[in-house]
Design a protein around this motif. Structure first.
Motif, mmCIF file in Angstrom:
data_model
loop_
_atom_site.group_PDB
_atom_site.id
_atom_site.type_symbol
_atom_site.label_atom_id
_atom_site.label_comp_id
_atom_site.label_asym_id
_atom_site.label_seq_id
_atom_site.Cartn_x
_atom_site.Cartn_y
_atom_site.Cartn_z
ATOM 1 N N GLY A 238 -14.338 20.480 0.071
ATOM 2 C CA GLY A 238 -13.355 19.716 0.821
ATOM 3 C C GLY A 238 -12.294 19.130 -0.078
ATOM 4 N N VAL A 239 -11.439 18.323 0.529
ATOM 5 C CA VAL A 239 -10.367 17.639 -0.193
ATOM 6 C C VAL A 239 -10.581 16.141 -0.050
ATOM 7 N N ALA A 240 -9.984 15.386 -0.970
ATOM 8 C CA ALA A 240 -10.159 13.941 -0.960
ATOM 9 C C ALA A 240 -8.907 13.254 -1.470
ATOM 10 N N ASN A 241 -8.750 12.018 -1.068
ATOM 11 C CA ASN A 241 -7.694 11.164 -1.599
ATOM 12 C C ASN A 241 -8.377 10.119 -2.459
ATOM 13 N N VAL A 242 -7.920 10.007 -3.695
ATOM 14 C CA VAL A 242 -8.528 9.065 -4.631
ATOM 15 C C VAL A 242 -7.429 8.275 -5.335
ATOM 16 N N ARG B 142 -18.482 -0.220 3.202
ATOM 17 C CA ARG B 142 -17.320 -1.097 3.358
ATOM 18 C C ARG B 142 -16.235 -0.816 2.325
ATOM 19 N N SER B 143 -15.988 0.439 2.064
ATOM 20 C CA SER B 143 -14.944 0.830 1.127
ATOM 21 C C SER B 143 -13.575 0.580 1.742
ATOM 22 N N VAL B 144 -12.745 -0.138 1.031
ATOM 23 C CA VAL B 144 -11.370 -0.368 1.464
ATOM 24 C C VAL B 144 -10.638 0.964 1.565
ATOM 25 N N LEU B 145 -10.962 1.876 0.666
ATOM 26 C CA LEU B 145 -10.278 3.169 0.663
ATOM 27 C C LEU B 145 -10.534 3.972 1.927
ATOM 28 N N TYR B 146 -11.660 3.797 2.551
ATOM 29 C CA TYR B 146 -11.952 4.515 3.788
ATOM 30 C C TYR B 146 -10.874 4.207 4.831
ATOM 31 N N ASP B 147 -10.636 2.933 5.077
ATOM 32 C CA ASP B 147 -9.634 2.536 6.072
ATOM 33 C C ASP B 147 -8.222 2.911 5.643
ATOM 34 N N VAL B 148 -7.925 2.771 4.357
ATOM 35 C CA VAL B 148 -6.592 3.100 3.857
ATOM 36 C C VAL B 148 -6.301 4.591 4.026
ATOM 37 N N VAL B 149 -7.238 5.425 3.588
ATOM 38 C CA VAL B 149 -7.044 6.880 3.661
ATOM 39 C C VAL B 149 -6.906 7.330 5.119
ATOM 40 N N LEU B 150 -7.811 6.868 5.973
ATOM 41 C CA LEU B 150 -7.731 7.273 7.380
ATOM 42 C C LEU B 150 -6.445 6.770 8.019
ATOM 43 N N GLY B 151 -6.018 5.568 7.673
ATOM 44 C CA GLY B 151 -4.764 5.043 8.197
ATOM 45 C C GLY B 151 -3.563 5.857 7.765
ATOM 46 N N LEU B 152 -3.520 6.230 6.491
ATOM 47 C CA LEU B 152 -2.412 7.057 5.989
ATOM 48 C C LEU B 152 -2.370 8.414 6.681
ATOM 49 N N LEU B 153 -3.534 9.015 6.854
ATOM 50 C CA LEU B 153 -3.592 10.312 7.522
ATOM 51 C C LEU B 153 -3.119 10.203 8.971
ATOM 52 N N ARG B 154 -3.610 9.227 9.668
ATOM 53 C CA ARG B 154 -3.229 9.070 11.075
ATOM 54 C C ARG B 154 -1.755 8.721 11.216
ATOM 55 N N ASP B 155 -1.225 7.908 10.285
ATOM 56 C CA ASP B 155 0.205 7.602 10.294
ATOM 57 C C ASP B 155 1.038 8.865 10.112
ATOM 58 N N ALA B 156 0.474 9.837 9.395
ATOM 59 C CA ALA B 156 1.171 11.105 9.155
ATOM 60 C C ALA B 156 0.914 12.112 10.273
ATOM 61 N N GLY B 157 0.174 11.688 11.304
ATOM 62 C CA GLY B 157 -0.086 12.581 12.428
ATOM 63 C C GLY B 157 -1.244 13.530 12.213
#
Length: 84
Positions: free
Chosen positions: A55-59, A16-31
């Motif tokens: 791999g790469v990560a957003n932190v 239930r990491s908040v960052l999971y949803d945030v990161v995926l949302g930002l990526l999808r918003d960017a296409g």
């Protein structure tokens, strides 16, 4: 950095990491449709996998402070949507 096709390392959705949803949302918003290769529960493991070239990560920005060999950091633009 172009993230299309990049192997992505993310915080685990199972924890239930908040960052999971945030990161995926930002990526999808960017296409970008993320290609998730690894999900981790700890920041130290995430950084270790990135440093190992897996791999790469957003932190969060404070995590980028310790300079680790093989872990280049780049800034993402601030989100334009409001945080809830």
């Amino acid at each position: 950095m172009n993230l299309d096709g990049a192997d992505l390392i993310v915080y685990s959705a199972d924890r239930r990491s908040v960052l999971y949803d945030v990161v995926l949302g930002l990526l999808r918003d960017a296409g970008v449709e993320p290609d998730i290769r690894h999900e981790v529960g700890e920041t130290s493991m995430l950084i270790t996998l990135v440093a190992g070239g897996l791999g790469v990560a957003n932190v969060p920005e404070p995590v980028t402070a310790p300079a680790l060999d093989g872990s280049p950091a780049c800034r993402w633009p601030r989100p334009t949507h409001a945080w809830n």
